[in-house]
Design a protein around this motif. Structure first.
Motif, short mmCIF file in Angstrom:
data_model
loop_
_atom_site.label_atom_id
_atom_site.label_comp_id
_atom_site.label_asym_id
_atom_site.label_seq_id
_atom_site.Cartn_x
_atom_site.Cartn_y
_atom_site.Cartn_z
N GLN A 78 9.25 18.62 -54.14
CA GLN A 78 8.07 19.40 -53.76
C GLN A 78 6.87 18.52 -53.40
O GLN A 78 6.25 17.89 -54.01
CB GLN A 78 7.79 20.46 -55.13
N LYS A 108 7.34 29.87 -36.45
CA LYS A 108 7.41 30.90 -35.44
C LYS A 108 6.23 31.74 -35.26
O LYS A 108 5.90 32.66 -34.42
CB LYS A 108 8.65 31.64 -35.78
N GLY A 111 7.75 28.37 -32.71
CA GLY A 111 9.20 28.71 -32.30
C GLY A 111 10.17 28.68 -33.39
O GLY A 111 9.57 28.48 -34.75
C1 LIG Z 1 -0.88 27.40 -59.20
C2 LIG Z 1 -0.28 27.34 -57.93
C3 LIG Z 1 0.31 26.03 -57.60
C4 LIG Z 1 0.95 25.97 -56.14
N1 LIG Z 1 1.58 24.70 -56.01
C5 LIG Z 1 2.23 24.35 -54.72
C6 LIG Z 1 2.74 23.39 -54.20
O1 LIG Z 1 2.59 22.12 -55.00
N2 LIG Z 1 3.30 23.02 -53.11
C7 LIG Z 1 3.55 24.10 -52.41
O2 LIG Z 1 4.18 24.06 -51.24
N3 LIG Z 1 3.20 25.42 -52.78
C8 LIG Z 1 2.69 25.49 -54.03
N4 LIG Z 1 2.08 26.82 -54.47
C9 LIG Z 1 2.64 27.94 -53.60
C10 LIG Z 1 1.92 28.38 -52.40
O3 LIG Z 1 0.61 29.16 -52.62
C11 LIG Z 1 2.67 28.77 -51.43
O4 LIG Z 1 3.21 30.16 -52.02
C12 LIG Z 1 3.91 28.12 -50.78
O5 LIG Z 1 3.57 26.94 -50.25
C13 LIG Z 1 4.68 28.85 -49.73
O6 LIG Z 1 5.76 28.09 -49.17
P1 LIG Z 1 6.17 28.40 -47.83
O7 LIG Z 1 5.34 27.91 -46.86
O8 LIG Z 1 7.77 27.76 -47.85
O9 LIG Z 1 6.66 29.95 -47.69
P2 LIG Z 1 5.93 31.08 -46.66
O10 LIG Z 1 4.36 31.01 -47.07
O11 LIG Z 1 6.57 32.29 -47.15
O12 LIG Z 1 6.05 30.58 -45.36
C14 LIG Z 1 6.91 30.84 -44.64
C15 LIG Z 1 6.72 30.31 -43.30
O13 LIG Z 1 7.85 30.19 -42.34
C16 LIG Z 1 7.67 30.60 -41.10
N5 LIG Z 1 9.01 30.95 -40.73
C17 LIG Z 1 9.68 31.87 -41.17
N6 LIG Z 1 11.03 31.82 -40.43
C18 LIG Z 1 10.90 30.76 -39.73
C19 LIG Z 1 11.71 30.23 -38.60
N7 LIG Z 1 12.99 30.77 -38.34
N8 LIG Z 1 11.29 29.29 -37.85
C20 LIG Z 1 10.06 29.00 -37.94
N9 LIG Z 1 9.14 29.37 -38.85
C21 LIG Z 1 9.69 30.23 -39.39
C22 LIG Z 1 6.75 31.78 -41.49
O14 LIG Z 1 6.19 32.19 -40.09
C23 LIG Z 1 5.79 31.28 -42.63
O15 LIG Z 1 4.80 30.74 -41.91
C24 LIG Z 1 1.06 27.07 -55.64
C25 LIG Z 1 0.99 28.42 -55.78
C26 LIG Z 1 0.20 28.20 -57.22
C27 LIG Z 1 -0.45 29.65 -57.29
#
Ligand SMILES: Cc1cc2nc3c(=O)[nH]c(=O)nc-3n(C[C@H](O)[C@H](O)[C@H](O)COP(=O)(O)OP(=O)(O)OC[C@H]3O[C@@H](n4cnc5c(N)ncnc54)[C@H](O)[C@@H]3O)c2cc1C
Ligand SMILES: Nc1ncnc2c1ncn2[C@@H]1O[C@H](COP(=O)(O)O)[C@@H](O)[C@H]1O
Lengths: 319, 263
Positions: free
Chosen positions: A248, A287, A303
């Motif tokens: 992570q 995307k 994309g």
């Molecule tokens: C106290 C606390 C600590 C946290 N610590 C961390 C940490 O250390 N690290 C961390 O990462 N997060 C942390 N978070 C969580 C953070 O707030 C987000 O929820 C998290 O980073 C989201 O992960 P994500 O970008 O994978 O998912 P999402 O926010 O769901 O984003 C997914 C993205 O993928 C895109 N997508 C979907 N399908 C496709 C596709 N086929 N091709 C291209 N793009 C696509 C979408 O458009 C979207 O932008 C923490 C939260 C809290 C409250």
């Protein structure tokens, strides 16, 4: 205390780690005093002279063969005393993070951790470091006669060794098995053979959008391997079980500082940015053209990652 | 055995930062505070050991003002038995060592055999207080654990080591363990827990009551000071590579090779 700067040099597989060379070269560039190296254990320290150390303080004892807080803290204290150095700098490694706060409390020395900059302010060394997960930077000033700093890996480039040689001073710290307070009884191999995330030069990370561990393994890891990169992940991907906890990146994961960070399907939440915003080049594939990650990206592709990542891998293979 | 848990309140991780006029700290007037996320792992681990019959009492320790009591209450609602809050004007401007001095004194006064703290506070991101507490208590320490077991007066833990390796370590109590993600999944407070917490005790201690010299804490004794706080440098505006996917990808590879020179 003298104006000597003692640089803790870690070794791996018999050779100094890249972080050791980075520190030595930076310490020399500071021009704040003579630079010496500290080696704990019985590594061959001859390469350090060529990287700027004029002296090597070496503490070795059978009880230092593997890391323990007790024995290492004692070794640091003995080397500082033997050298009379007013400054100790180390890479922000797992050893430094464990032992140096304990050393600081023992000696009553000021400790400035996780610096991304060290500069010479009229002979005094001042650090600068991110706080609040990189949302702010701050100067770290130390008032005590002995100052200790840790520097995050990859904060400064490593140039060719300037050449030179060092004399080796053996420091007898009187360390015995009795100093090994917390003992290493086993080592577990990392999940992959890639470089540790915190020291990696290149990282390819995947997010929630990977949708399964199988797809994470089929899309993110091969692209990482093709780039000689280490795989990382967002918390959403880790919580969903697509990647390991140790992978992570972010405020509650690892803070990384690579020259290339590729974010595949990661939205760019503030807690994720906290872990990777200092990367030199950031590539975002998402995307959604409105995804916040694009505001931080050097290059972006709007994309579908399932289309972009394999294509990128093929393009790299073409050479 | 009593277990001590170091519990700090920190600005919520999505807080927007505003810096004070002398550029030494952030403004906290309208900041929302939370339990430091890593301290949630620390508390959870203590509660699990108590449930497993390995501890008699779980006590949380906080250096902080009265405004921290809501977070301390949350800890009590999750299951801590009682809390100690250390509060004294003499503590203003303390560095990590100053905080460790009073925490170590309070933990020692309670006679705790095992201390769990967080890997780092997510405000200062220092990761120094737990090891300092251990040194000052004369206890051993283990940093950034994601697995912890205790049997009699011995413990076994796992932690990340250099080069992506993981280490299994053993040692003797008393020990201060700083807790990393992956150790456990913290529980939330339940309604009965919240009701029960109302009658649990938060003891407030001053520096003098802890037997700590007021001259060894606070701004006057701080060995480390922060100045010149400012926003991180702006990143130059990025470039969205347009066109069909195939041409965007080959343009990306070209830029990474020729412009950025990172591959
Ligand atoms: C106290 C606390 C600590 C946290 N610590 C961390 C940490 O250390 N690290 C961390 O990462 N997060 C942390 N978070 C969580 C953070 O707030 C987000 O929820 C998290 O980073 C989201 O992960 P994500 O970008 O994978 O998912 P999402 O926010 O769901 O984003 C997914 C993205 O993928 C895109 N997508 C979907 N399908 C496709 C596709 N086929 N091709 C291209 N793009 C696509 C979408 O458009 C979207 O932008 C923490 C939260 C809290 C409250
Ligand atoms: N003011 C405080 N009160 C209670 N515990 C603290 C305090 N400051 C630090 N700690 C503990 O020490 C850990 C590491 O903090 P730090 O060294 O500040 O990054 C935190 O996760 C807490 O468990």
């Amino acid at each position: 205390m003298s104006n000597e700067i003692l640089v803790f040099c870690e070794f791996e597989g018999g050779a100094p780690r890249k972080t050791a060379l980075e520190l030595l070269q930076r310490a020399v560039a500071l021009g704040a005093g003579p630079v010496s190296a500290l080696v704990i254990g019985n590594a061959d320290s001859s390469a350090l002279g060529a990287n700027g150390a004029h002296k090597v303080y070496q503490v070795s004892a059978p009880a230092l063969a593997s890391y323990s807080t007790g024995a290492y803290t004692k070794a640091f204290a003995a080397a500082l005393a033997a050298s009379g150095a007013g400054t100790l700098i180390a890479s922000a490694s797992s050893i430094a993070r464990d032992a140096l706060p304990r050393l600081a409390a023992r000696l009553g020395a000021g400790l400035g951790v996780e610096c991304t900059e060290l500069r010479n302010a009229g002979g005094r060394i001042v650090g600068r470091r991110p706080v609040y997960a990189g949302k702010a930077l701050v100067d770290v000033n130390i008032q005590s006669p002995v100052a200790i700093f840790t520097l995050r890996p990859n904060s400064y480039p490593v140039g060719p060794a300037p050449g030179g040689s060092a004399s080796v001073v053996l420091v007898d710290a009187g360390i015995t098995e009795a100093d090994v307070d917390v003992k290493v009884v086993g080592t577990l191999a990392p999940d992959s053979t890639a470089v540790d995330l915190t020291e990696a030069e290149r990282i390819v990370s995947g997010g929630r959008s990977l949708k399964s561990k199988e797809q994470f393994d089929a899309v993110v890891r091969p692209l990482a391997a093709a780039l000689g990169a280490t795989a990382g992940a967002s918390r959403a991907a880790v919580d969903a079980g697509y990647a390991g906890h140790g992978e992570q990146v972010g405020q509650t994961g690892k803070v990384v500082n690579p020259s290339l960070y590729i974010a595949l399907g990661i939205s760019g939440a503030i807690q994720h940015l906290a872990g990777m915003r200092t990367s030199r080049v950031i590539v975002a594939v998402n995307k959604d053209p409105e995804a916040p990650i694009f505001q931080f990206a050097t290059y972006g592709i709007v994309g579908d990652l399932f289309e972009v990542a394999p294509m990128l891998q093929a393009e790299l293979a073409r050479g | 055995m009593k277990i001590g848990v170091c519990l700090k309140q920190v600005p919520a991780t999505d807080t927007r930062i505003r810096i004070n006029a002398d550029a030494t700290a952030i403004l906290t007037d309208d900041v929302k505070f939370e339990i430091n996320p890593y301290d949630e792992y620390a508390l959870e681990e203590a509660l699990r050991l108590k449930q497993a019959g390995k501890a008699t009492e779980v006590i949380t320790f906080t250096v902080g003002g009265a405004d921290a009591e809501a977070r301390i209450r949350d800890g009590l609602a999750r299951g801590a038995d009682r809390a100690v809050r250390i509060d004294d004007p003499a503590l203003a401007g303390s560095d990590g060592l100053g905080l460790a001095r009073v925490l170590a004194a309070a933990l020692k006064a309670e006679g705790v055999g095992l201390v769990f703290a967080g890997r780092q506070s997510v405000d200062g991101d220092s990761s120094t207080v737990p090891a300092m507490i251990a040194e000052l208590m004369g206890a051993s320490q283990v940093s950034w654990v994601d697995k912890f077991e205790v049997e009699g007066d011995a413990f076994t833990a796992q932690r990340a080591a250099g080069g992506g390796m993981r280490e299994v370590v053993t040692g003797k109590l008393p020990v201060v363990a700083s807790c990393d993600k992956g150790l456990n999944t913290p529980r939330y407070a339940t309604l009965p827990g919240i009701l029960k917490a109302k009658s649990k005790k938060i003891g407030v201690m001053s520096v003098a009551e802890l037997g700590v010299d007021a001259g060894s804490v606070g701004a006057g004794a701080a060995l480390v000071t922060f100045t010149n706080m400012g926003p991180p440098p702006e990143r130059p505006a990025g470039r969205i590579l347009s066109g069909d996917t195939a041409s965007a990808v080959s343009e990306l590879v070209r830029l990474l090779r020729d412009e950025a020179k990172v591959i």
